[in-house]
Design a protein around this motif. Structure first.
Motif, PDB file in Angstrom:
ATOM      1  N   LEU A  33       0.823  -1.207   0.000  1.00 22.83           N
ATOM      2  CA  LEU A  33       0.000   0.000   0.000  1.00 22.83           C
ATOM      3  C   LEU A  33       0.857   1.258   0.000  1.00 22.83           C
ATOM      4  CD1 LEU A  33      -2.971   0.671  -0.088  1.00 22.83           C
ATOM      5  CD2 LEU A  33      -2.966   0.844   2.398  1.00 22.83           C
ATOM      6  N   ALA A  34       1.900   1.273   0.818  1.00 21.73           N
ATOM      7  CA  ALA A  34       2.774   2.443   0.876  1.00 21.73           C
ATOM      8  C   ALA A  34       3.468   2.675  -0.458  1.00 21.73           C
ATOM      9  CB  ALA A  34       3.809   2.264   1.981  1.00 21.73           C
ATOM     10  N   GLY A  35       3.858   1.578  -1.123  1.00 16.58           N
ATOM     11  CA  GLY A  35       4.580   1.714  -2.379  1.00 16.58           C
ATOM     12  C   GLY A  35       3.756   2.295  -3.508  1.00 16.58           C
ATOM     13  N   GLY A  36       2.428   2.141  -3.438  1.00 20.26           N
ATOM     14  CA  GLY A  36       1.588   2.604  -4.532  1.00 20.26           C
ATOM     15  C   GLY A  36       0.733   3.809  -4.218  1.00 20.26           C
ATOM     16  N   ALA A  37       0.932   4.421  -3.044  1.00 24.68           N
ATOM     17  CA  ALA A  37       0.081   5.536  -2.640  1.00 24.68           C
ATOM     18  C   ALA A  37       0.914   6.663  -2.038  1.00 24.68           C
ATOM     19  CB  ALA A  37      -0.974   5.045  -1.645  1.00 24.68           C
ATOM     20  N   PRO A  38       1.459   7.566  -2.864  1.00 24.65           N
ATOM     21  CA  PRO A  38       2.283   8.668  -2.345  1.00 24.65           C
ATOM     22  C   PRO A  38       1.558   9.534  -1.322  1.00 24.65           C
ATOM     23  CG  PRO A  38       2.488   8.494  -4.732  1.00 24.65           C
ATOM     24  CD  PRO A  38       1.383   7.566  -4.336  1.00 24.65           C
ATOM     25  N   SER A  39       0.228   9.663  -1.454  1.00 28.02           N
ATOM     26  CA  SER A  39      -0.515  10.500  -0.509  1.00 28.02           C
ATOM     27  C   SER A  39      -0.509   9.913   0.888  1.00 28.02           C
ATOM     28  CB  SER A  39      -1.961  10.695  -0.988  1.00 28.02           C
ATOM     29  OG  SER A  39      -2.606   9.452  -1.186  1.00 28.02           O
ATOM     30  N   LEU A  40      -0.271   8.616   1.010  1.00 30.17           N
ATOM     31  CA  LEU A  40      -0.157   7.996   2.330  1.00 30.17           C
ATOM     32  C   LEU A  40       1.073   8.554   3.046  1.00 30.17           C
ATOM     33  CD1 LEU A  40      -1.434   5.587   4.057  1.00 30.17           C
ATOM     34  CD2 LEU A  40       0.467   4.247   3.196  1.00 30.17           C
ATOM     35  N   LEU A  41       2.182   8.637   2.336  1.00 25.33           N
ATOM     36  CA  LEU A  41       3.408   9.195   2.901  1.00 25.33           C
ATOM     37  C   LEU A  41       3.198  10.648   3.312  1.00 25.33           C
ATOM     38  CD1 LEU A  41       6.480   8.978   3.475  1.00 25.33           C
ATOM     39  CD2 LEU A  41       6.864   9.619   1.084  1.00 25.33           C
ATOM     40  N   ALA A  42       2.467  11.395   2.494  1.00 24.93           N
ATOM     41  CA  ALA A  42       2.204  12.801   2.806  1.00 24.93           C
ATOM     42  C   ALA A  42       1.426  12.935   4.112  1.00 24.93           C
ATOM     43  CB  ALA A  42       1.446  13.461   1.661  1.00 24.93           C
ATOM     44  N   GLY A  43       0.423  12.057   4.307  1.00 25.24           N
ATOM     45  CA  GLY A  43      -0.355  12.097   5.538  1.00 25.24           C
ATOM     46  C   GLY A  43       0.471  11.756   6.757  1.00 25.24           C
ATOM     47  N   VAL A  44       1.341  10.768   6.631  1.00 22.92           N
ATOM     48  CA  VAL A  44       2.213  10.374   7.743  1.00 22.92           C
ATOM     49  C   VAL A  44       3.136  11.524   8.119  1.00 22.92           C
ATOM     50  CG1 VAL A  44       4.102   8.850   8.416  1.00 22.92           C
ATOM     51  CG2 VAL A  44       2.124   7.909   7.213  1.00 22.92           C
ATOM     52  N   ARG A  45       3.776  12.111   7.120  1.00 26.22           N
ATOM     53  CA  ARG A  45       4.705  13.218   7.373  1.00 26.22           C
ATOM     54  C   ARG A  45       4.002  14.398   8.046  1.00 26.22           C
ATOM     55  NH1 ARG A  45       7.732  13.199   1.501  1.00 26.22           N
ATOM     56  NH2 ARG A  45       9.605  12.033   2.096  1.00 26.22           N
ATOM     57  N   GLU A  46       2.820  14.708   7.544  1.00 32.87           N
ATOM     58  CA  GLU A  46       2.067  15.855   8.056  1.00 32.87           C
ATOM     59  C   GLU A  46       1.903  15.777   9.574  1.00 32.87           C
ATOM     60  OE1 GLU A  46      -2.596  17.280   7.917  1.00 32.87           O
ATOM     61  OE2 GLU A  46      -1.766  16.193   6.195  1.00 32.87           O
ATOM     62  N   VAL A  47       1.502  14.619  10.073  1.00 31.32           N
ATOM     63  CA  VAL A  47       1.221  14.490  11.498  1.00 31.32           C
ATOM     64  C   VAL A  47       2.504  14.358  12.316  1.00 31.32           C
ATOM     65  CG1 VAL A  47       0.052  13.101  13.254  1.00 31.32           C
ATOM     66  CG2 VAL A  47      -1.035  13.501  11.044  1.00 31.32           C
ATOM     67  N   ILE A  48       3.461  13.581  11.824  1.00 31.70           N
ATOM     68  CA  ILE A  48       4.707  13.403  12.582  1.00 31.70           C
ATOM     69  C   ILE A  48       5.378  14.738  12.851  1.00 31.70           C
ATOM     70  CG2 ILE A  48       7.088  12.573  12.438  1.00 31.70           C
ATOM     71  CD1 ILE A  48       6.080  10.022  11.202  1.00 31.70           C
ATOM     72  N   TYR A  49       5.526  15.550  11.816  1.00 33.68           N
ATOM     73  CA  TYR A  49       6.239  16.822  11.992  1.00 33.68           C
ATOM     74  C   TYR A  49       5.416  17.836  12.789  1.00 33.68           C
ATOM     75  CZ  TYR A  49       9.796  15.120   8.783  1.00 33.68           C
ATOM     76  OH  TYR A  49      10.799  14.383   8.208  1.00 33.68           O
ATOM     77  N   ALA A  50       4.093  17.679  12.777  1.00 36.85           N
ATOM     78  CA  ALA A  50       3.253  18.602  13.534  1.00 36.85           C
ATOM     79  C   ALA A  50       3.228  18.246  15.019  1.00 36.85           C
ATOM     80  CB  ALA A  50       1.830  18.600  12.975  1.00 36.85           C
ATOM     81  N   ARG A  51       3.285  16.955  15.355  1.00 36.26           N
ATOM     82  CA  ARG A  51       3.068  16.522  16.736  1.00 36.26           C
ATOM     83  C   ARG A  51       4.361  16.209  17.499  1.00 36.26           C
ATOM     84  NH1 ARG A  51      -2.015  15.398  18.310  1.00 36.26           N
ATOM     85  NH2 ARG A  51      -1.171  14.102  19.981  1.00 36.26           N
ATOM     86  N   SER A  52       5.458  15.974  16.813  1.00 37.14           N
ATOM     87  CA  SER A  52       6.702  15.605  17.495  1.00 37.14           C
ATOM     88  C   SER A  52       7.531  16.852  17.827  1.00 37.14           C
ATOM     89  CB  SER A  52       7.533  14.661  16.625  1.00 37.14           C
ATOM     90  OG  SER A  52       6.791  13.498  16.319  1.00 37.14           O
ATOM     91  N   LEU A  53       8.332  16.745  18.852  1.00 39.86           N
ATOM     92  CA  LEU A  53       9.174  17.862  19.260  1.00 39.86           C
ATOM     93  C   LEU A  53      10.253  18.146  18.216  1.00 39.86           C
ATOM     94  CD1 LEU A  53       9.680  17.022  23.042  1.00 39.86           C
ATOM     95  CD2 LEU A  53       8.237  18.821  22.072  1.00 39.86           C
ATOM     96  N   PRO A  54      10.601  19.423  18.024  1.00 38.84           N
ATOM     97  CA  PRO A  54      11.625  19.783  17.028  1.00 38.84           C
ATOM     98  C   PRO A  54      12.957  19.074  17.265  1.00 38.84           C
ATOM     99  CG  PRO A  54      10.435  21.735  17.741  1.00 38.84           C
ATOM    100  CD  PRO A  54       9.970  20.613  18.633  1.00 38.84           C
ATOM    101  N   LEU A  55      13.311  18.833  18.529  1.00 39.15           N
ATOM    102  CA  LEU A  55      14.573  18.146  18.803  1.00 39.15           C
ATOM    103  C   LEU A  55      14.593  16.760  18.180  1.00 39.15           C
ATOM    104  CD1 LEU A  55      17.306  18.091  20.258  1.00 39.15           C
ATOM    105  CD2 LEU A  55      16.124  17.208  22.282  1.00 39.15           C
ATOM    106  N   ALA A  56      13.432  16.076  18.176  1.00 41.37           N
ATOM    107  CA  ALA A  56      13.352  14.712  17.638  1.00 41.37           C
ATOM    108  C   ALA A  56      13.227  14.689  16.124  1.00 41.37           C
ATOM    109  CB  ALA A  56      12.179  13.972  18.265  1.00 41.37           C
ATOM    110  N   THR A  57      12.683  15.759  15.538  1.00 43.98           N
ATOM    111  CA  THR A  57      12.448  15.760  14.092  1.00 43.98           C
ATOM    112  C   THR A  57      13.457  16.589  13.313  1.00 43.98           C
ATOM    113  OG1 THR A  57      10.918  17.634  14.314  1.00 43.98           O
ATOM    114  CG2 THR A  57       9.974  15.413  14.384  1.00 43.98           C
ATOM    115  N   GLY A  58      14.380  17.251  14.009  1.00 40.33           N
ATOM    116  CA  GLY A  58      15.339  18.113  13.323  1.00 40.33           C
ATOM    117  C   GLY A  58      16.165  17.388  12.284  1.00 40.33           C
ATOM    118  N   GLU A  59      16.529  16.145  12.560  1.00 38.82           N
ATOM    119  CA  GLU A  59      17.336  15.354  11.619  1.00 38.82           C
ATOM    120  C   GLU A  59      16.566  14.126  11.122  1.00 38.82           C
ATOM    121  OE1 GLU A  59      20.261  16.348  10.599  1.00 38.82           O
ATOM    122  OE2 GLU A  59      20.300  18.086  11.944  1.00 38.82           O
TER     123      GLU A  59
END
Length: 411
Positions: free
Chosen positions: A342-368
Motif C-alpha cells: 500500500l505504501a509503495g503505490g500511494a504517495p498520498s499515504l506518505l504525505a499524511g504520515v509526514r504531516e502528522v509526525i512533523y506537527a506533533r513531534s518535538l523539534p529536537l526529535a524531528t530536526g534530523e
C-alpha cells in the motif's frame, strides 16, 4: 533484481584482546569489508604470529571463504599475495511470505540476489503446503546457478505474523490458520539439510532496507503498510526484537480514531482496524470483507481516480502518523521508512504520515528525521532474510566451529 550489499554486520574492527587469541573466524571478520590484504597486513591487525596467521589463512582458503586476489607491491623479493573474502563460497536461500504471495531467492554471502522465483500463494493453505513450495523452488534455483544443496550456508524465512525467533515457530498468527506453533525451522531444515532461521517479515524488511540503503544509520524504523500494519526497529544498528520477539507490533496499538472498530486480534480500536489496506477496502466497499488481496483492491481504486479512495488513504496516513509520532518521541529514530504494497503505490499515504509526525513531534526529535519511501521495494524481505542467515553463518564462532570440522568445511 541483483543487489550488491555491504556484507551484513561486517563493520571492520580490530579484535579486542581477550584470553583466547583471535581464531580464523575473527580473521575473516577483518576481511568482510572487501579490501584485499596480505599476510603482513593481517599480522599487523591481529598481533598474531606469522605462523598462526598462515595457518588461519590456509584453513579459510581450504573452505573457500578466502581467495587469492592479486599481489601487493614488492619491497624487495617476491611480491606478497593479497587475499580477499569470497562471497560465492556458499549460498543462502531466502524466502519472504506474504498473505497472498511467496518470494524465494538464492543469494551469495553478501546477500546479493543471484536467482529468484515468485508465486501467488495463500498463507491460509497452511505450513506444509507453503513450505513444500519453498523446498521445491530451492532445487530449481540451485539448478539455475549450477550449485547443489551442499552449497547452502543457511536459510532465512520471513512470515507475516508473530514468530518466536529462537525456535522458528509462529505464535498465534491471526491470519495464518494452522501455523501456530508449527516447527518451521525444523521442518525446512530436515528437508534441505541447512540451518534455518525464521522471523517476522517486517523485522526482515527493516534488516534488508537498513543493509542496502542505510548501513551507517544507527536508529531506523521500517513500517510495512499492506493487508496489515507492522514495524521493524533497528536500534544501535541492530535489529531489536524485544523480550518475546513482539517489538514493533504497531498495528495493534490503539489509535485515537479507532473507537469501537473490531480488529482481527480481538481488540477494539487498533490502528490496523482503521488504517490497513484491509480496513480501507472494506470502508470503500463492505463487499470486500474477507478479500486477501486488499492492497490490490485499494490501489486499483486509487488508479481510477476514486475520490473516496484518495481521501481514505490520506486519512490512513494521518492515523499512522499519530502512532508514529509517539514512536519518534520514544525511540528517536533518524529515519522512518514506509514500505509494503500500500505504501509503495500511494504517495498520498506518505504525505499524511509526514504531516502528522512533523506537527506533533518535538523539534529536537524531528530536526534530523527523514520520513521516506522504501528503496528496496518488494525485495526488502528476501534481502533481510538472506542478511539474517549470512550474519549467523559468518559469526566468528560459527566459522571457527566449521573449520574445526573438516567434513563441514569441505561440504
Amino acid at each position: 533484481m541483483t543487489q550488491t550489499l555491504p556484507a551484513a554486520g561486517m563493520e571492520v574492527v580490530t579484535p579486542v584482546p581477550s584470553a583466547a587469541p583471535p581464531g580464523a573466524g575473527d580473521l575473516l571478520s577483518l576481511m568482510l569489508d572487501g579490501e584485499p590484504r596480505t599476510r603482513a597486513d593481517l599480522i599487523e591487525l591481529t598481533g598474531l604470529a606469522r605462523s598462526t596467521v598462515a595457518g588461519r589463512i590456509e584453513g579459510l582458503l581450504a573452505a573457500g571463504l578466502l581467495q587469492p586476489s592479486g599481489q601487493s607491491r614488492s619491497t624487495g623479493g617476491r611480491p606478497p599475495t593479497r587475499f580477499a573474502f569470497n562471497p560465492r563460497a556458499k549460498l543462502v536461500l531466502a524466502a519472504d511470505f506474504g498473505v497472498t504471495h511467496g518470494r524465494a531467492a538464492l543469494t551469495d554471502l553478501t546477500a546479493t540476489v543471484l536467482a529468484e522465483e515468485v508465486a501467488d500463494l495463500d498463507i491460509a493453505d497452511g505450513p506444509e503446503a507453503t513450505l513444500t513450495w519453498l523446498v521445491q523452488v530451492a532445487d530449481l534455483l540451485l539448478q539455475q546457478v549450477g550449485r547443489t544443496r551442499a552449497d547452502l550456508a543457511g536459510v532465512g524465512i520471513g512470515l507475516p505474523g508473530p514468530v518466536e525467533h529462537q525456535t522458528g515457530r509462529p505464535v498465534k498468527p491471526p491470519i495464518m490458520p494452522g501455523w501456530d506453533g508449527f516447527a518451521v525451522a525444523d521442518w525446512v531444515g530436515e528437508r534441505l539439510g541447512a540451518p534455518v532461521l525464521v522471523d517476522n517479515d517486517v523485522n526482515l524488511m527493516a534488516l534488508g532496507e537498513h543493509s542496502v540503503a542505510y548501513p551507517h544509520v544507527e536508529h531506523l524504523v521500517f513500517v510495512k503498510i499492506a493487508t496489515g500494519i507492522g514495524a521493524g526497529i533497528i536500534s544501535g544498528r541492530r535489529l531489536h526484537r524485544g523480550a518475546q520477539g513482539s517489538a514493533g507490533d504497531l498495528g495493534h496499538v490503539q489509535s485515537p480514531r479507532g473507537g469501537d472498530a473490531l480488529c482481527g486480534c480481538g481488540n477494539y480500536g487498533c490502528l490496523e482496524a482503521i488504517a490497513s489496506a484491509r480496513a480501507i477496502a472494506v470502508e470503500l466497499d463492505p463487499a470486500q470483507a474477507g478479500r486477501a488481496d486488499a492492497s490490490r483492491v485499494v490501489l486499483e481504486r486509487l488508479a481510477s481516480g476514486d475520490r473516496d479512495a484518495v481521501a481514505a488513504i490520506r486519512r490512513a496516513g494521518r492515523d499512522i502518523g499519530e502512532i508514529l509520532a509517539s514512536c519518534v518521541s520514544l525511540l528517536n529514530p533518524s529515519v522512518i521508512v514506509l514500505g509494503g504494497a500500500l505504501a509503495g503505490g500511494a504517495p498520498s499515504l506518505l504525505a499524511g504520515v509526514r504531516e502528522v509526525i512533523y506537527a506533533r513531534s518535538l523539534p529536537l526529535a524531528t530536526g534530523e528525521l527523514s520520513v521516506v519511501p522504501a528503496q528496496t521495494g518488494e525485495h526488502a524481505g528476501v534481502i533481510g532474510a538472506a542478511t539474517m542467515a549470512v550474519q549467523q553463518f559468518l559469526e566468528p564462532q560459527s566459522v571457527n566451529a566449521m573449520l574445526a570440522n573438516p567434513l563441514a568445511a569441505s561440504s
